[in-house]
Motif scaffolding. Structure first.
Motif, mmCIF file in Angstrom:
data_model
loop_
_atom_site.group_PDB
_atom_site.id
_atom_site.type_symbol
_atom_site.label_atom_id
_atom_site.label_comp_id
_atom_site.label_asym_id
_atom_site.label_seq_id
_atom_site.Cartn_x
_atom_site.Cartn_y
_atom_site.Cartn_z
ATOM 1 N N SER A 74 -45.231 25.812 7.929
ATOM 2 C CA SER A 74 -45.467 27.072 7.219
ATOM 3 C C SER A 74 -44.297 27.398 6.302
ATOM 4 O O SER A 74 -44.475 27.760 5.138
ATOM 5 C CB SER A 74 -45.686 28.217 8.206
ATOM 6 O OG SER A 74 -46.878 28.048 8.925
ATOM 7 N N GLU A 75 -43.075 27.249 6.825
ATOM 8 C CA GLU A 75 -41.889 27.626 6.051
ATOM 9 C C GLU A 75 -41.645 26.704 4.865
ATOM 10 O O GLU A 75 -41.372 27.170 3.751
ATOM 11 C CB GLU A 75 -40.667 27.615 6.965
ATOM 12 C CG GLU A 75 -39.360 27.940 6.252
ATOM 13 C CD GLU A 75 -38.149 27.769 7.148
ATOM 14 O OE1 GLU A 75 -37.039 27.682 6.604
ATOM 15 O OE2 GLU A 75 -38.322 27.724 8.377
ATOM 16 N N LYS A 76 -41.766 25.413 5.089
ATOM 17 C CA LYS A 76 -41.320 24.467 4.068
ATOM 18 C C LYS A 76 -42.438 23.947 3.166
ATOM 19 O O LYS A 76 -42.162 23.389 2.101
ATOM 20 C CB LYS A 76 -40.598 23.288 4.728
ATOM 21 C CG LYS A 76 -39.285 23.704 5.372
ATOM 22 C CD LYS A 76 -38.457 22.523 5.802
ATOM 23 C CE LYS A 76 -37.084 22.970 6.315
ATOM 24 N NZ LYS A 76 -36.240 23.513 5.233
ATOM 25 N N TRP A 77 -43.694 24.093 3.572
ATOM 26 C CA TRP A 77 -44.785 23.551 2.752
ATOM 27 C C TRP A 77 -45.875 24.570 2.461
ATOM 28 O O TRP A 77 -46.285 24.743 1.316
ATOM 29 C CB TRP A 77 -45.382 22.319 3.443
ATOM 30 C CG TRP A 77 -46.438 21.618 2.632
ATOM 31 C CD1 TRP A 77 -46.240 20.680 1.666
ATOM 32 C CD2 TRP A 77 -47.861 21.807 2.728
ATOM 33 N NE1 TRP A 77 -47.440 20.269 1.142
ATOM 34 C CE2 TRP A 77 -48.460 20.947 1.788
ATOM 35 C CE3 TRP A 77 -48.683 22.621 3.514
ATOM 36 C CZ2 TRP A 77 -49.838 20.866 1.612
ATOM 37 C CZ3 TRP A 77 -50.059 22.543 3.335
ATOM 38 C CH2 TRP A 77 -50.628 21.682 2.390
ATOM 39 N N LEU A 78 -46.351 25.254 3.513
ATOM 40 C CA LEU A 78 -47.525 26.095 3.352
ATOM 41 C C LEU A 78 -47.239 27.385 2.588
ATOM 42 O O LEU A 78 -47.955 27.727 1.632
ATOM 43 C CB LEU A 78 -48.123 26.420 4.728
ATOM 44 C CG LEU A 78 -49.383 27.290 4.738
ATOM 45 C CD1 LEU A 78 -50.501 26.650 3.933
ATOM 46 C CD2 LEU A 78 -49.829 27.555 6.177
ATOM 47 N N MET A 79 -46.223 28.141 2.991
ATOM 48 C CA MET A 79 -45.982 29.450 2.366
ATOM 49 C C MET A 79 -45.707 29.369 0.871
ATOM 50 O O MET A 79 -46.223 30.197 0.106
ATOM 51 C CB MET A 79 -44.879 30.204 3.106
ATOM 52 C CG MET A 79 -45.365 30.792 4.426
ATOM 53 S SD MET A 79 -44.260 32.042 5.116
ATOM 54 C CE MET A 79 -42.881 31.024 5.633
ATOM 55 N N PRO A 80 -44.923 28.403 0.390
ATOM 56 C CA PRO A 80 -44.760 28.323 -1.066
ATOM 57 C C PRO A 80 -46.076 28.101 -1.807
ATOM 58 O O PRO A 80 -46.289 28.656 -2.889
ATOM 59 C CB PRO A 80 -43.814 27.122 -1.242
ATOM 60 C CG PRO A 80 -43.068 27.042 0.045
ATOM 61 C CD PRO A 80 -44.055 27.440 1.101
ATOM 62 N N ARG A 81 -46.961 27.327 -1.214
ATOM 63 C CA ARG A 81 -48.255 27.084 -1.858
ATOM 64 C C ARG A 81 -49.149 28.308 -1.795
ATOM 65 O O ARG A 81 -49.850 28.638 -2.751
ATOM 66 C CB ARG A 81 -48.931 25.875 -1.205
ATOM 67 C CG ARG A 81 -48.349 24.569 -1.698
ATOM 68 C CD ARG A 81 -48.689 23.395 -0.785
ATOM 69 N NE ARG A 81 -48.220 22.150 -1.404
ATOM 70 C CZ ARG A 81 -46.954 21.758 -1.439
ATOM 71 N NH1 ARG A 81 -46.015 22.512 -0.870
ATOM 72 N NH2 ARG A 81 -46.614 20.633 -2.033
ATOM 73 N N ILE A 101 -34.361 18.970 9.304
ATOM 74 C CA ILE A 101 -33.997 18.922 7.882
ATOM 75 C C ILE A 101 -32.798 19.825 7.618
ATOM 76 O O ILE A 101 -31.840 19.441 6.936
ATOM 77 C CB ILE A 101 -35.199 19.334 7.013
ATOM 78 C CG1 ILE A 101 -36.300 18.287 7.106
ATOM 79 C CG2 ILE A 101 -34.780 19.538 5.549
ATOM 80 C CD1 ILE A 101 -37.613 18.702 6.465
ATOM 81 N N ASP A 102 -32.827 21.032 8.174
ATOM 82 C CA ASP A 102 -31.717 21.974 7.976
ATOM 83 C C ASP A 102 -30.423 21.426 8.563
ATOM 84 O O ASP A 102 -29.343 21.563 7.970
ATOM 85 C CB ASP A 102 -32.055 23.326 8.601
ATOM 86 C CG ASP A 102 -33.224 24.013 7.913
ATOM 87 O OD1 ASP A 102 -33.508 23.675 6.742
ATOM 88 O OD2 ASP A 102 -33.841 24.895 8.535
ATOM 89 N N ALA A 103 -30.511 20.793 9.729
ATOM 90 C CA ALA A 103 -29.323 20.225 10.361
ATOM 91 C C ALA A 103 -28.757 19.085 9.509
ATOM 92 O O ALA A 103 -27.534 18.954 9.352
ATOM 93 C CB ALA A 103 -29.661 19.728 11.761
ATOM 94 N N ALA A 104 -29.646 18.266 8.956
ATOM 95 C CA ALA A 104 -29.194 17.185 8.085
ATOM 96 C C ALA A 104 -28.530 17.748 6.833
ATOM 97 O O ALA A 104 -27.502 17.235 6.376
ATOM 98 C CB ALA A 104 -30.369 16.288 7.714
ATOM 99 N N ALA A 115 -40.100 17.375 1.044
ATOM 100 C CA ALA A 115 -40.252 17.209 -0.410
ATOM 101 C C ALA A 115 -39.512 18.277 -1.214
ATOM 102 O O ALA A 115 -38.821 17.969 -2.187
ATOM 103 C CB ALA A 115 -41.736 17.190 -0.773
ATOM 104 N N ARG A 116 -39.643 19.561 -0.830
ATOM 105 C CA ARG A 116 -38.994 20.613 -1.621
ATOM 106 C C ARG A 116 -37.475 20.536 -1.520
ATOM 107 O O ARG A 116 -36.758 20.730 -2.512
ATOM 108 C CB ARG A 116 -39.478 22.008 -1.165
ATOM 109 C CG ARG A 116 -40.908 22.306 -1.539
ATOM 110 C CD ARG A 116 -41.317 23.716 -1.140
ATOM 111 N NE ARG A 116 -40.845 24.710 -2.090
ATOM 112 C CZ ARG A 116 -40.059 25.745 -1.775
ATOM 113 N NH1 ARG A 116 -39.617 25.899 -0.551
ATOM 114 N NH2 ARG A 116 -39.708 26.618 -2.684
ATOM 115 N N ASP A 117 -36.956 20.259 -0.332
ATOM 116 C CA ASP A 117 -35.501 20.148 -0.180
ATOM 117 C C ASP A 117 -34.966 18.921 -0.913
ATOM 118 O O ASP A 117 -33.859 18.948 -1.451
ATOM 119 C CB ASP A 117 -35.137 20.091 1.304
ATOM 120 C CG ASP A 117 -35.288 21.442 1.991
ATOM 121 O OD1 ASP A 117 -34.726 22.430 1.485
ATOM 122 O OD2 ASP A 117 -35.971 21.520 3.022
ATOM 123 N N LEU A 118 -35.742 17.850 -0.943
ATOM 124 C CA LEU A 118 -35.342 16.672 -1.707
ATOM 125 C C LEU A 118 -35.336 16.981 -3.203
ATOM 126 O O LEU A 118 -34.383 16.634 -3.916
ATOM 127 C CB LEU A 118 -36.297 15.506 -1.425
ATOM 128 C CG LEU A 118 -36.147 14.814 -0.071
ATOM 129 C CD1 LEU A 118 -37.342 13.922 0.213
ATOM 130 C CD2 LEU A 118 -34.859 13.992 -0.026
#
Length: 262
Positions: free
Chosen positions: A105-112, A200-203, A218-221
């Motif tokens: 939801s946070e990283k893919w769904l909500m932006p869409r 992802i956040d930890a990385a 994808a968005r963080d990349l």
């Protein structure tokens, strides 16, 4: 109060035959044979215990008993049509309840969803966190997104993705492996977190490398927050749109799935 069983097929035939005063023309309207119309009328007469039609030298005519019930019958069919339209109106509404894992939801769904809402101000969304298999019998869900290898017995389709990808902070970070439930080598990892989004956040903070769904990263990349250490590789597991057949058939659900899949 117990409702009387209504022989709806027979009543529908009665309405058509009464309007045409002809079993043949009623059969044409209903796309059945005249014999089938006659059988339905006789069965209805047996059920009601009355005679509805008589054949005369001038043709078919209604009996007083048949005539007496015709007006309320037609009013009832009009109310059925109104009920069907009211139920179908939900398919054209733009209010949807969606269950999805928190990190998706946070990283893919909500932006869409935000982009869809900007294009259509009438859209309304209710988001429910579901990190396990969603229970459509208890939740008022229109659609769920599930991480796994299939649709869990529901209708659905896979969300297109390149598979899994390993990421780290730009310039490199610690050598530690960051793992999350469901990822490869979870038990042997140095650092464990609750989900792929936190991995992802930890990385990104330099704690190590994380192997996560490419869809999620994808968005963080693209924003340069993390970099890939290798090419994405196919995975048997992925994200799926799923719903039981009645929800899946809804026009609003199909429209949402099509928009999110772009």
């Amino acid at each position: 109060m117990k409702r009387t069983h209504l022989p709806l097929n027979g009543l529908r035939v009665l309405d058509a035959a009464a309007r045409h005063l002809s079993f043949t023309r009623a059969a044409d309207e209903l796309a059945v044979t005249p014999a089938a119309v006659g059988q339905q009328v006789r069965a209805l007469e047996d059920t009601l215990g009355v005679v509805l039609f008589r054949r005369t030298t001038r043709g078919l005519e209604l009996t007083p008993e048949g005539e007496a019930g015709l007006a309320p019958l037609r009013d009832g069919f009009l109310q059925f049509e109104e009920a069907v339209r009211a139920m179908q109106a939900g398919q054209t509404s733009k209010s949807l309840t969606i269950a999805a894992p928190r990190d998706l939801s946070e990283k893919w769904l909500m932006p869409r969803l935000a982009e869809l809402a900007r294009r259509d101000a009438d859209l309304r969304f209710a988001l429910v966190s579901a990190d396990t298999a969603p229970d459509f019998t208890e939740a008022n869900l229109d659609l769920a997104i599930h991480w796994g290898e299939g649709t869990l017995g529901h209708e659905g389709e896979a969300i297109e993705s390149a598979g899994m990808i390993t990421v780290e902070r730009p310039g490199g970070g610690a050598e530690a492996a960051i793992a999350w439930p469901g990822c490869p080598d979870h038990e042997r990892a140095t650092i464990r977190v609750a989900d792929a989004g936190l991995a992802i956040d930890a990385a990104a903070e330099g704690l190590g490398r994380a192997t996560v769904p490419e869809l999620l990263a994808a968005r963080d990349l693209a924003g340069g927050r993390i970099v890939a250490t290798e090419q994405a590789r196919p995975s048997r597991r992925g994200y799926w749109f799923i719903a039981p057949l009645p929800q899946w058939r809804q026009k609003k659900v199909q429209a949402l799935v099509a928009a999110l899949a772009l």
